[in-house]
Write a protein that holds these residues in place. Sequence first.
Motif, PDB file in Angstrom:
ATOM      1  N   MET A  26      35.489  -8.777 -16.370  1.00 29.37           N
ATOM      2  CA  MET A  26      34.597  -8.660 -15.215  1.00 29.37           C
ATOM      3  C   MET A  26      35.426  -8.667 -13.925  1.00 29.37           C
ATOM      4  N   THR A 160      26.473   4.021 -14.579  1.00 27.99           N
ATOM      5  CA  THR A 160      25.357   3.242 -14.051  1.00 27.99           C
ATOM      6  C   THR A 160      24.770   3.996 -12.861  1.00 27.99           C
ATOM      7  N   GLN A 164      22.136   0.063  -8.930  1.00 26.19           N
ATOM      8  CA  GLN A 164      22.616  -1.024  -9.792  1.00 26.19           C
ATOM      9  C   GLN A 164      24.031  -1.439  -9.421  1.00 26.19           C
ATOM     10  N   ARG A 167      23.934  -3.557  -6.289  1.00 24.64           N
ATOM     11  CA  ARG A 167      23.472  -4.916  -6.607  1.00 24.64           C
ATOM     12  C   ARG A 167      24.597  -5.736  -7.229  1.00 24.64           C
ATOM     13  N   ARG A 168      25.345  -5.081  -8.125  1.00 24.11           N
ATOM     14  CA  ARG A 168      26.431  -5.787  -8.802  1.00 24.11           C
ATOM     15  C   ARG A 168      27.523  -6.212  -7.834  1.00 24.11           C
ATOM     16  N   GLN A 171      26.424  -9.115  -5.750  1.00 31.78           N
ATOM     17  CA  GLN A 171      26.496 -10.382  -6.494  1.00 31.78           C
ATOM     18  C   GLN A 171      27.928 -10.883  -6.610  1.00 31.78           C
ATOM     19  N   ILE A 172      28.872  -9.961  -6.818  1.00 35.15           N
ATOM     20  CA  ILE A 172      30.281 -10.354  -6.948  1.00 35.15           C
ATOM     21  C   ILE A 172      30.750 -11.108  -5.707  1.00 35.15           C
TER      22      ILE A 172
END
Length: 198
Positions: A26, A160, A164, A167-168, A171-172
Amino acid sequence: MKKAAVGFRVHSGWTALVVLSFEKSMPAILARQRLQLVNTFSYKYRQPYHTAEKMRGTEAARFVSQIRQEAATLACRSLRAVKADLGKQGYQLECGGLLLASGRALPDLERILQSHALMHTADGELFRDAVRRACARCDVKLRSVKERELLKQCADFFSTSAPQLLRRVTQIGRSLGAPWSQDEKFAALASWLVLSEP
């Protein structure tokens, strides 16, 4: 040493810088900075072509050249410091992603100074060039990505959708707190893309 990548989103007189590596497959943020690319952070120096418009030929060329050299020196000094800090943590900064504007070629100085739009383009390109020169001097392989194509390239590469992906990346960076604006998000996406490429 673990591999890391840096992303840049450049503005007049400064750049957002975000360094990523992978932790358990990740993306994880290792560094986030806003690097100043002029010694004096004022309009005069952040907009060198706009300032040069009010000068005569040789004086204008000399001023732009001075800011170009100053920006490259500051970018290189900052990037070396980032690399050294990462090295102490066990990371090797090998590659980077630089976001581009239109990417069109610029004419000579005299013609640039006759067009307000070209002056804006030239100001941005001067500071992007400083980042390019710093990466070359610091052995960071740089890949350029047109900003307007970044989301599509990343979405295609990571299979993707653009929403999306945004959003990812939001969040990171959430755990870091502010600033985590579009500058940092796009710089993070640029570094994530180059870090993931073979």
